[in-house]
Design a protein around this motif. Structure first.
Motif, mmCIF file in Angstrom:
data_model
loop_
_atom_site.group_PDB
_atom_site.id
_atom_site.type_symbol
_atom_site.label_atom_id
_atom_site.label_comp_id
_atom_site.label_asym_id
_atom_site.label_seq_id
_atom_site.Cartn_x
_atom_site.Cartn_y
_atom_site.Cartn_z
ATOM 1 N N GLN A 54 53.582 46.940 -13.526
ATOM 2 C CA GLN A 54 52.586 47.264 -12.508
ATOM 3 C C GLN A 54 52.733 48.370 -11.820
ATOM 4 O O GLN A 54 54.227 49.039 -11.612
ATOM 5 N N ALA A 55 51.614 49.354 -11.864
ATOM 6 C CA ALA A 55 51.935 50.673 -11.088
ATOM 7 C C ALA A 55 52.284 50.581 -9.742
ATOM 8 O O ALA A 55 51.892 49.638 -9.307
ATOM 9 N N THR A 56 52.922 51.831 -9.159
ATOM 10 C CA THR A 56 53.405 51.606 -7.903
ATOM 11 C C THR A 56 52.371 52.317 -7.093
ATOM 12 O O THR A 56 52.709 52.724 -5.804
ATOM 13 N N ALA A 57 51.214 52.686 -7.500
ATOM 14 C CA ALA A 57 49.938 53.414 -6.903
ATOM 15 C C ALA A 57 49.843 52.571 -5.486
ATOM 16 O O ALA A 57 49.799 51.348 -5.760
ATOM 17 N N GLY A 58 49.844 53.344 -4.347
ATOM 18 C CA GLY A 58 49.387 52.632 -2.897
ATOM 19 C C GLY A 58 48.107 52.402 -2.620
ATOM 20 O O GLY A 58 47.265 52.602 -3.119
ATOM 21 N N ALA A 59 47.940 52.289 -1.245
ATOM 22 C CA ALA A 59 46.553 52.288 -0.475
ATOM 23 C C ALA A 59 46.818 52.756 0.945
ATOM 24 O O ALA A 59 47.988 52.882 1.326
ATOM 25 N N PHE A 60 45.674 52.955 1.235
ATOM 26 C CA PHE A 60 45.495 53.343 2.652
ATOM 27 C C PHE A 60 45.359 52.170 3.658
ATOM 28 O O PHE A 60 44.445 51.491 3.344
ATOM 29 N N VAL A 61 45.986 51.988 4.772
ATOM 30 C CA VAL A 61 45.671 51.345 5.750
ATOM 31 C C VAL A 61 45.395 51.757 6.976
ATOM 32 O O VAL A 61 45.876 52.842 7.395
ATOM 33 N N VAL B 200 41.589 41.248 10.159
ATOM 34 C CA VAL B 200 42.175 41.712 9.115
ATOM 35 C C VAL B 200 41.645 41.813 7.706
ATOM 36 O O VAL B 200 41.266 40.664 7.833
ATOM 37 N N SER B 201 41.355 42.879 7.228
ATOM 38 C CA SER B 201 40.367 42.612 6.137
ATOM 39 C C SER B 201 40.669 43.658 4.893
ATOM 40 O O SER B 201 40.969 44.636 4.859
ATOM 41 N N VAL B 202 40.914 42.917 3.767
ATOM 42 C CA VAL B 202 41.397 43.520 2.438
ATOM 43 C C VAL B 202 40.048 44.264 2.022
ATOM 44 O O VAL B 202 38.977 43.664 1.882
ATOM 45 N N LEU B 203 40.264 45.614 1.509
ATOM 46 C CA LEU B 203 39.529 46.308 0.960
ATOM 47 C C LEU B 203 38.157 46.878 1.561
ATOM 48 O O LEU B 203 37.546 47.790 1.255
ATOM 49 N N VAL C 40 33.739 48.169 13.763
ATOM 50 C CA VAL C 40 34.812 49.024 14.549
ATOM 51 C C VAL C 40 35.892 48.086 14.707
ATOM 52 O O VAL C 40 35.793 47.091 15.505
ATOM 53 N N GLY C 41 36.875 48.732 14.426
ATOM 54 C CA GLY C 41 38.393 47.933 14.927
ATOM 55 C C GLY C 41 38.924 47.143 13.946
ATOM 56 O O GLY C 41 40.147 46.806 14.129
ATOM 57 N N TRP C 42 38.404 46.545 12.929
ATOM 58 C CA TRP C 42 38.858 45.920 11.790
ATOM 59 C C TRP C 42 40.158 46.493 11.169
ATOM 60 O O TRP C 42 40.249 48.040 10.881
ATOM 61 N N ILE C 43 41.218 46.017 10.903
ATOM 62 C CA ILE C 43 42.079 46.492 10.261
ATOM 63 C C ILE C 43 42.060 46.386 8.789
ATOM 64 O O ILE C 43 41.882 45.245 8.350
ATOM 65 N N VAL C 44 42.226 47.501 8.051
ATOM 66 C CA VAL C 44 41.705 47.184 6.604
ATOM 67 C C VAL C 44 42.607 48.181 5.826
ATOM 68 O O VAL C 44 43.328 48.934 6.182
ATOM 69 N N THR C 45 42.591 47.785 4.584
ATOM 70 C CA THR C 45 42.799 48.588 3.503
ATOM 71 C C THR C 45 41.665 49.556 3.067
ATOM 72 O O THR C 45 40.504 48.858 3.091
#
Length: 403
Positions: free
Chosen positions: A358-365, A254-257, A273-278
Motif C-alpha cells: 500500500q502506498a502512503t500517499a495521503g489526503a486533505f481533510v 462527515v463525508s468521504v471524498l 457548507v460545513g461538511w467535514i470531508v476528505t
C-alpha cells in the motif's frame, strides 16, 4: 513486365519488413496496459486520463525509462468485474503487456487483483479504495496507489469524535466500497465512543439512489450527525434533496471524498457548507511539487486539475520509478523494486510499503465552503497516509495468504 512470382516476392518482402518494423518498434517501448471505467465514471476518469497522459509526456520527453519510451494501451473495463477480467486478459495475451494499471470501482479492482495473482502479472491498482486489495485479497503481484477506505475513514474519525455527537445516521452505496467504509467508521467510532448509537443505515444501490426516500428516512431517525459515503451523481442528488428539505441543518455531516472537485463542481452554489470531508483543494495547496504539477497541467490543458488528475499522474510516475529501480520490466524484479519504493508525487514524497504493497500517499481533510458560487475546502490539513495505516505486525494478520 512483373510476373506473379515477382509480385509474390515483393509481398513477402513487404510483410517481413512490416513484421520486423513492428518488432523493432515494440523493442523501443515499454508497454503498460491500462483499464478503467471511462464511460461511466467520466467526472473522475477524464481528468485521470489527462493526468497520466501528462506524466507519460514528461517521462518520454526526458528519454523514457531504461532508454525506452513508455507506451500506454488503454481500454474501458465496462464498470464490470467480468468485463475487467476479459479486458485484462486481452491486454496480456493480445497486446503482450506484463504490467497492468488502473481500475476505479472496488469490485473491478478486486477482480483484476485476482486475475493478476492467477496470471502472475504485475498490477498497480490506481483508484479502487477497498482495503481487500492490499489486505484480505492481496497478493504478491498487486500494489495500490490511492489512500484506502480504511485510511480515509481514519482521517475523518478524529473530526467526528470532536463533534461529540451520539446519534449517527449512515449513508453509503451498497457495494464493497460503501459497505466497508460504513463498517470501518462504526468500528472506529465505537472503540473511542462506546455510547454512540447508529440510528439508521441507508444503503441505496450504486448510481440508483432515491434521494427523497433516503433523506426522509434520515430525518425520521432524528440523528445528531450523518456519515456519508455517496459520491458522483448519488452525492449530488443527496445534497440537493437534503438541502431542499433542511435535513443537514444543525447536524454534523462527515463525508468521504466529498471535497473533491469532481463531486463538488456539479452541485455549484448548493455545495453543503460545513461538511467535514476528505478532498482536493487544488488552489490552496502550498506543496512545492504540487505547484510544479499545477503549472504543467494548466499549461497543457488550460484547466484546473481534479483529484483524478493527481491519481493518473502519480500512477505513471510510480510505474516509471519502479521500472527504473528494477532495471527491468521482469515481474519478479518489479515486485522487489516496488516493495519500499519511494516516489515523489504532486503531494510530495510517499512510499509503497513492503508489508502490504500500500502506498502512503495521503489526503486533505477540511470543511466545505462556498467561494465565488462554487464549492471548495477550507481549514485544510494534509494527513500523511503513513499515520493512518496499521503496523506491519497488524498487516500480517490482515494479509494471511498474500505470498
Amino acid at each position: 513486365m512483373i510476373t506473379a512470382r515477382a509480385l509474390g516476392s515483393l509481398a513477402f518482402a513487404g510483410a517481413v519488413a512490416l513484421t520486423f518494423g513492428r518488432a523493432a518498434s515494440a523493442q523501443d517501448t515499454i508497454k503498460i496496459g491500462e483499464l478503467n471505467s471511462y464511460k461511466t465514471q467520466t467526472a473522475f476518469l477524464d481528468p485521470y486520463k489527462k493526468g497520466w497522459e501528462l506524466a507519460i509526456e514528461e517521462i518520454n520527453a526526458k528519454g523514457g525509462v531504461l532508454g525506452k519510451k513508455l507506451e500506454v494501451i488503454s481500454r474501458d473495463d465496462g464498470s464490470s468485474p467480468g468485463d475487467a477480467v476479459r479486458v485484462a486478459e486481452e491486454l496480456v495475451t493480445r497486446e503482450g503487456v506484463n504490467i497492468l494499471a488502473g481500475t476505479f470501482l472496488s469490485n473491478t479492482g478486486l477482480a483484476v487483483t485476482e486475475f493478476a495473482g492467477k496470471k502472475k502479472v504485475f498490477f498497480l491498482a490506481a483508484e479502487p479504495l477497498t482495503d481487500k486489495i492490499t489486505w484480505q485479497n492481496g497478493n504478491r503481484y498487486t500494489f495500490r496507489l490511492r489512500a484506502t477506505t480504511y485510511m480515509q475513514v481514519a482521517m475523518l474519525v478524529p473530526e467526528a469524535l470532536a463533534a461529540k455527537k451520539k446519534r449517527w445516521a449512515l449513508v453509503y452505496p451498497n457495494y464493497e466500497y460503501g459497505q466497508a467504509a460504513a463498517a470501518t467508521f462504526k468500528e472506529m467510532m465505537k472503540a473511542k465512543q462506546p455510547d454512540i448509537e447508529f440510528v439508521t443505515e441507508q444503503a441505496p444501490p450504486l448510481g440508483k439512489v432515491d434521494a427523497g426516500a433516503v433523506v426522509q428516512a434520515i430525518d425520521d431517525a432524528k440523528p445528531d450527525a450523518i456519515f456519508n459515503v455517496l459520491f458522483g451523481a448519488d452525492f449530488a442528488k443527496l445534497v440537493r434533496e437534503g438541502g431542499t428539505r433542511g435535513v443537514f441543518k444543525d447536524r454534523t455531516v462527515v463525508s468521504v471524498l466529498s471535497g473533491e472537485p469532481e463531486y463538488l463542481d456539479p452541485v455549484k452554489e448548493e455545495a453543503p457548507v460545513g461538511w467535514i470531508v476528505t478532498g482536493y483543494p487544488w488552489d490552496k495547496i502550498k506543496i512545492p511539487e504540487h505547484a510544479t504539477f499545477l503549472a504543467a497541467y494548466q499549461k497543457k490543458y488550460n484547466d484546473y486539475p481534479r483529484l483524478g488528475s493527481i491519481v493518473g499522474y502519480a500512477t505513471m510516475k510510480s510505474l516509471a520509478a519502479g521500472i527504473a529501480k528494477a532495471g527491468s520490466t521482469d515481474t519478479e524484479k518489479l515486485i522487489t523494486a516496488f516493495r519500499g519504493l519511494d516516489v515523489v508525487g504532486p503531494f510530495g514524497p510517499f512510499t509503497y510499503r513492503a508489508s502490504d504493497h500500500q502506498a502512503t500517499a495521503g489526503a486533505f481533510v477540511g470543511k466545505i465552503a462556498l467561494e465565488n458560487g462554487k464549492g471548495t475546502m477550507t481549514d485544510i490539513k494534509y494527513v500523511d497516509g503513513a499515520t493512518v495505516l496499521p503496523s506491519d505486525a497488524e498487516v500480517k494478520k490482515l494479509r494471511p495468504a498474500a505470498e
